[in-house]
Design an enzyme around this catalytic site. Structure first.
Site, short mmCIF file in Angstrom:
data_model
loop_
_atom_site.label_atom_id
_atom_site.label_comp_id
_atom_site.label_asym_id
_atom_site.label_seq_id
_atom_site.Cartn_x
_atom_site.Cartn_y
_atom_site.Cartn_z
N LYS A 62 2.16 1.67 4.64
CA LYS A 62 1.90 2.88 3.92
C LYS A 62 1.68 3.81 4.98
O LYS A 62 0.53 4.27 5.07
CB LYS A 62 0.66 2.54 2.93
CG LYS A 62 0.62 3.63 2.04
CD LYS A 62 1.53 3.93 0.85
CE LYS A 62 1.24 5.29 0.21
NZ LYS A 62 2.38 5.76 -0.64
N ASP A 92 5.18 1.17 -1.76
CA ASP A 92 5.66 1.85 -3.02
C ASP A 92 7.02 1.71 -3.30
O ASP A 92 7.48 1.20 -4.21
CB ASP A 92 4.90 3.33 -3.43
CG ASP A 92 5.10 4.37 -2.29
OD1 ASP A 92 5.82 3.98 -1.28
OD2 ASP A 92 5.06 5.34 -2.71
N ASP A 126 3.57 -11.65 -5.36
CA ASP A 126 3.48 -12.17 -6.89
C ASP A 126 4.84 -11.33 -7.62
O ASP A 126 5.47 -11.99 -8.44
CB ASP A 126 2.23 -11.49 -7.41
CG ASP A 126 1.38 -12.55 -7.67
OD1 ASP A 126 1.10 -13.48 -6.85
OD2 ASP A 126 0.44 -12.40 -8.68
N ASP A 184 0.20 -10.05 -0.52
CA ASP A 184 -0.49 -10.62 -1.74
C ASP A 184 0.29 -9.77 -2.88
O ASP A 184 0.64 -10.84 -3.89
CB ASP A 184 -2.12 -10.40 -1.87
CG ASP A 184 -2.56 -11.03 -3.23
OD1 ASP A 184 -2.11 -12.30 -3.35
OD2 ASP A 184 -3.18 -10.31 -3.83
N TYR A 212 -9.17 -7.83 3.12
CA TYR A 212 -9.48 -8.94 2.65
C TYR A 212 -10.86 -9.31 3.51
O TYR A 212 -11.75 -10.07 3.22
CB TYR A 212 -8.63 -10.13 2.87
CG TYR A 212 -7.90 -10.19 1.50
CD1 TYR A 212 -6.98 -9.18 1.11
CD2 TYR A 212 -7.77 -11.41 0.81
CE1 TYR A 212 -6.13 -9.33 0.05
CE2 TYR A 212 -6.74 -11.55 -0.25
CZ TYR A 212 -6.09 -10.24 -0.78
OH TYR A 212 -5.26 -10.58 -1.54
#
Ligand code: IPM
Ligand code: MG
Length: 355
Positions: free
Chosen positions: A191, A223, A251, A247, A142
């Site tokens: 990751k 994942d 959700d 983020d 970001y």
């Protein structure tokens, strides 16, 4: 106590849901003898319309001077075609950076009253779930270097995921401390099979884990985590992860609670000053119609009372009032499945009556 709260109502449903939370805070102030002074500042699309930029200087200084900040939501189709640095969302990143809000707490729990709204199979959520996502908020892709350049195949764009030891250490510490106060289980999501930044992240998690032998800590690839969240959400207690993974996963976590309209968040720095906002967006399609679910914002105000003002019983009073209203069957349209529903103002009244 006498406290100054900056209000960033923003766009879409922002003003309605912030007004609801303000009324709830006023009710709490009355009951427990606190004075909350509210000062509104422009942010997002409304700020673009009024001042030509999404985050005016006055808004930043107002937030820095306040004891805490309550935000509604920013953005909408009207401003979607503006260049990246003028978009309403840029203001959100700007205020997070200006206040140094590196910790983002996003609790996602299944309300027993809303079990029927959870899209997961009944046996999967038989015992409910209660997850605290600790998302790093001022670093990573970001805020990394980005740009456009000429590449091998012509025009190309790039964004950079970069994390310093300092940035990782401080968020990981917050996560361990958070886990210590809950069920003492921390899962760090990365990751590391691909990204160098994740390998540093993982190494630091292991180093800090040695200082928290009472907390059970494990790594999970992002994942797999996306899959595990819908396969068995009850396995999670506290999650710590980078800005972008947080983020996305927050959700996903919100959706399995039944409605994104229910989830609050706290963004914190090293001081008690924080910024509190629902995790949902500005919902321009229902803006101004008195239909929005204000509960995420009301619960964000409850988080403010706890984390910024150390008002545990006042905070719990709000949470209990929301629980009661839901248990009594009151719903806003997002949770009513077409059945008669209460308006934003009406459900706020019900919550205030129970404070
Ligand atoms: C969030 C939002 C923001 C983010 C956007 C609006 C910039 O999705 O708070 O989760 O990505 O952080
Ligand atoms: Mg998001």
């Amino acid at each position: 106590m006498n406290l100054n709260i900056a209000l960033l109502k923003g766009d879409g449903i922002g003003p309605e849901i912030v007004d609801s939370a303000v009324r709830v805070l006023e009710a709490i102030g009355k009951k427990y003898d606190h004075t909350f002074n509210f000062t509104p500042y422009d942010i997002g699309g409304v700020a673009i319309d009024k001042h030509g930029i999404p985050l005016p200087e006055e808004t930043v200084s107002g937030c820095l001077a306040a004891d805490s900040v309550l935000l509604g939501a920013v953005g909408g189709p009207k401003w979607d075609t503006l260049p990246g640095n003028l978009r309403p969302e840029k203001a959100l990143l700007g205020i997070r950076a200006a206040m140094g809000l590196f910790t983002n707490l996003r609790p996602a729990k299944l309300y027993p009253a809303l079990k029927g709204d959870c899209p997961l199979r009944e046996d999967i959520v038989a015992n409910g779930f209660d997850i605290m996502i600790v998302r790093e908020l001022t670093g990573g892709i970001y805020f990394g270097e980005r740009g456009m350049r000429e590449g091998k195949y012509g025009e190309e764009a790039y964004d950079t995921e970069c994390y310093s030891r300092m940035e990782i250490e401080r968020i990981v510490r917050v996560a361990f401390e958070t886990a210590r106060k809950r069920n003492k289980k921390l899962i760090s999501i990365d990751k590391a099979n691909v990204l160098e930044s994740s390998r540093l992240w993982r190494k630091i998690v292991h180093e800090i884990a040695e200082q928290y032998p009472d907390v059970e800590c494990a790594d999970m690839l992002v994942d797999n985590a996306a899959m595990q969240l819908v396969r068995n959400p009850a396995q999670f207690d506290v999650i710590v992860t980078s800005n972008m993974f947080g983020d996305i996963l927050s959700d996903e976590a919100s959706q399995i609670t039944g409605s994104i309209g229910m989830l609050p968040s706290a963004s914190l720095n090293e001081t008690t000053k924080g910024l509190y906002e629902p995790i949902h967006g500005s919902a321009p399609d229902i803006a101004g119609q008195n239909k929005a679910n204000p509960i995420a914002t009301i619960l964000s105000a409850a988080m403010m009372l706890l984390y910024s003002f150390n008002m545990a019983k006042e905070s719990q009073n709000i949470i209990d009032a929301v629980d009661k209203v839901l248990n009594e069957g009151y719903r806003t349209p997002d949770l009513a499945h077409g059945a008669p529903a209460l308006t934003t103002v009406e459900i706020t009244d019900k919550i205030i009556e129970r404070i």
